[in-house]
Design a protein around this motif. Structure first.
Motif, PDB file in Angstrom:
ATOM      1  N   TYR A 180       0.846  -1.179   0.000  1.00 27.67           N
ATOM      2  CA  TYR A 180       0.000   0.000   0.000  1.00 27.67           C
ATOM      3  C   TYR A 180       0.889   1.239   0.000  1.00 27.67           C
ATOM      4  O   TYR A 180       1.840   1.315   0.778  1.00 27.67           O
ATOM      5  CB  TYR A 180      -0.919   0.021   1.230  1.00 27.67           C
ATOM      6  N   LEU A 204       2.829   3.097   2.826  1.00 24.98           N
ATOM      7  CA  LEU A 204       2.150   3.475   4.055  1.00 24.98           C
ATOM      8  C   LEU A 204       2.776   2.722   5.210  1.00 24.98           C
ATOM      9  O   LEU A 204       3.049   1.529   5.114  1.00 24.98           O
ATOM     10  CB  LEU A 204       0.665   3.086   3.994  1.00 24.98           C
ATOM     11  N   ASP A 206       1.335   3.063   8.349  1.00 23.70           N
ATOM     12  CA  ASP A 206       0.267   2.817   9.306  1.00 23.70           C
ATOM     13  C   ASP A 206      -1.028   2.779   8.507  1.00 23.70           C
ATOM     14  O   ASP A 206      -1.343   3.711   7.784  1.00 23.70           O
ATOM     15  CB  ASP A 206       0.252   3.974  10.314  1.00 23.70           C
ATOM     16  N   MET A 207      -1.788   1.721   8.624  1.00 26.38           N
ATOM     17  CA  MET A 207      -2.998   1.620   7.822  1.00 26.38           C
ATOM     18  C   MET A 207      -4.052   2.631   8.231  1.00 26.38           C
ATOM     19  O   MET A 207      -5.013   2.855   7.500  1.00 26.38           O
ATOM     20  CB  MET A 207      -3.582   0.211   7.884  1.00 26.38           C
ATOM     21  N   ASN A 208      -3.887   3.247   9.393  1.00 26.18           N
ATOM     22  CA  ASN A 208      -4.818   4.318   9.753  1.00 26.18           C
ATOM     23  C   ASN A 208      -4.718   5.480   8.778  1.00 26.18           C
ATOM     24  O   ASN A 208      -5.679   6.235   8.610  1.00 26.18           O
ATOM     25  CB  ASN A 208      -4.538   4.828  11.173  1.00 26.18           C
ATOM     26  N   PHE A 210      -4.615   5.162   5.711  1.00 24.38           N
ATOM     27  CA  PHE A 210      -5.530   4.846   4.627  1.00 24.38           C
ATOM     28  C   PHE A 210      -6.947   5.286   4.979  1.00 24.38           C
ATOM     29  O   PHE A 210      -7.645   5.911   4.192  1.00 24.38           O
ATOM     30  CB  PHE A 210      -5.488   3.341   4.347  1.00 24.38           C
ATOM     31  N   THR A 211      -7.361   4.972   6.189  1.00 28.27           N
ATOM     32  CA  THR A 211      -8.689   5.417   6.646  1.00 28.27           C
ATOM     33  C   THR A 211      -8.759   6.933   6.616  1.00 28.27           C
ATOM     34  O   THR A 211      -9.760   7.515   6.178  1.00 28.27           O
ATOM     35  CB  THR A 211      -8.932   4.930   8.086  1.00 28.27           C
ATOM     36  N   ILE A 214      -9.343   8.296   3.103  1.00 26.50           N
ATOM     37  CA  ILE A 214     -10.728   8.182   2.634  1.00 26.50           C
ATOM     38  C   ILE A 214     -11.570   9.326   3.193  1.00 26.50           C
ATOM     39  O   ILE A 214     -12.371   9.946   2.490  1.00 26.50           O
ATOM     40  CB  ILE A 214     -11.322   6.827   3.057  1.00 26.50           C
TER      41      ILE A 214
END
Lengths: 295, 102
Positions: A180, A204, A206-208, A210-211, A214
């Motif tokens: 990602y 990325l 930290d997958m946060n 990604f949130t 959005i």
């Protein structure tokens, strides 16, 4: 207060420095923006505050040095800022257009219309965008790398990253597929096929993030299309308790009394100003997401 | 059949699966259980509800942690997986419940 204002007007003095601070540092560098280098660090912190603060009121995506004209580049009203009185017509035209770096989804980019060399999504003008997606494919050529980035909203999009042929550059490493990444770049259209030319691609951590992207997509597009629709470019629905500084949002909307535009005033207020919008110093997204997670 | 990776995929959680039958989706969840045959596994979404993922061929590697599955929802509200990726372990604090409720 003086710092930000001085910086905006001092664009003519140090255009190169401004460009490096804004155009190329991109959106994804969370810990490299705080260079501590006075003006660069403070403005960068302001921008990160906007990007991360869920109460961000400007949408937080104004790149002050989007073109190469320094801090005052995008804003025609800044008095005496440019230092180049013989600007040509084309330069004046691109300076007159406000440059945003807008978070988008790939399906939004594919639906963008192109008129007079200007891309528009709905009525939001876009040029520089950020997307977050996963790399499906990477093709390395001698001068560039072409990735296919997929964010689930549409088919994967081509993202081209030019490679610095100088060996000392660290940009030559290809990002592996199935990672990602956050991509910041310019939207291009060739033979009706859209693609991106990236100036920054970072994985990325930290997958946060990604949130957060959005949510930023929704926020930015709502704010930008609202400000294009309305005559008053203020924050009508958010600031109910009267306006902070006089002359900011009333009457003439694009030239407040202190010489800064509405957006610049908002940033200034966010960083230095009223207690309503105090920026404490750490991005609040991770804290918000922590408190909302259910265990 | 058009490759599912070329189509728009909605991000869903387990309670939305019944509304997306026969549509391409993206499902993110933490691995709960792998069926002994290796052709099926169960993920729990951000709300804690389970979604069943079916595969065409059995798994050929050990998977764990948070997994993102792209596939089509079957009539039984399970997902026929077209591809999956695992998220890295250091992203363990990923607030999944926030990304699907938008």
């Amino acid at each position: 207060m003086a710092g930000v204002r001085g910086a905006a007007r001092g664009g003519g003095a140090g255009p190169r420095r401004e460009t490096r601070g804004w155009g190329l540092s991109g959106v994804g560098e969370s810990d490299r923006l705080d260079r501590g280098g006075g003006r660069g660090g403070r403005e960068a912190a302001a921008r990160r505050a906007d990007a991360n603060d869920c109460r961000s009121l400007t949408g937080g995506f104004d790149s002050f040095g989007g073109s190469s004209y320094g801090g005052a580049g995008g804003y025609t009203q800044s008095p005496g800022g440019f230092g180049s009185p013989t600007a040509s017509q084309a330069e004046k035209k691109s300076r007159a257009r406000v440059q945003h770096i807008v978070p988008c989804t790939i399906s939004q980019l594919l639906s963008a219309t192109l008129t007079d060399e200007v891309f528009k999504i709905g009525n939001v003008e876009i040029s520089q965008v950020t997307i977050v997606g996963i790399i499906r494919n990477a093709e390395k050529a001698p001068t560039n790398i072409v990735y296919k980035v997929d964010d689930m909203t549409a088919a994967p999009m081509d993202v081209r990253q030019w490679v610095d042929t100088d060996d000392a550059s660290g940009e030559n490493t290809v990002v592996p597929p199935e990672t990602y990444v956050k991509v910041a770049g310019h939207l291009r259209s060739f033979q009706n096929k859209k693609s991106l030319v990236a100036f920054k691609i970072i994985p990325l951590e930290d997958m946060n993030e990604f949130t957060a992207h959005i949510l930023e997509v929704v926020n930015a597009h709502m704010l930008l299309s609202k400000s294009n629709n309305q005559v008053s470019a203020g924050r009508p629905s958010i600031s109910n308790s009267g306006m902070g500084e006089p002359g900011n949002f009333s009457g003439n909307n694009f030239m407040p009394a202190n010489g800064l535009t509405v957006v610049q005033n908002q940033v200034e207020e966010l960083v230095f100003g009223s207690p309503r919008f105090q920026y404490i110093g750490t991005p609040i997204w991770p804290m918000l997401l922590e408190t909302t997670s259910v265990t | 059949m058009v490759d599912i990776l070329e189509l728009p995929r909605a991000r869903v959680n387990a309670s939305m699966l019944t509304q997306f039958i026969d549509r391409p989706v993206c499902f993110v969840g933490r691995l709960e259980k792998i069926h002994p045959t290796g052709k099926m596994f169960i993920l729990s979404d951000g709300e804690g509800k389970n979604g069943t993922i079916e595969l065409m061929e059995p798994l050929d590697e050990e998977i764990s942690g948070v997994v993102e599955v792209v596939g089509k929802v079957t009539a039984k509200a399970t997902i026929m997986c077209a591809s999956y990726i695992q998220f890295k372990e250091d992203c363990a604090r990923f607030g999944m419940e926030d990304s699907t409720n938008i």
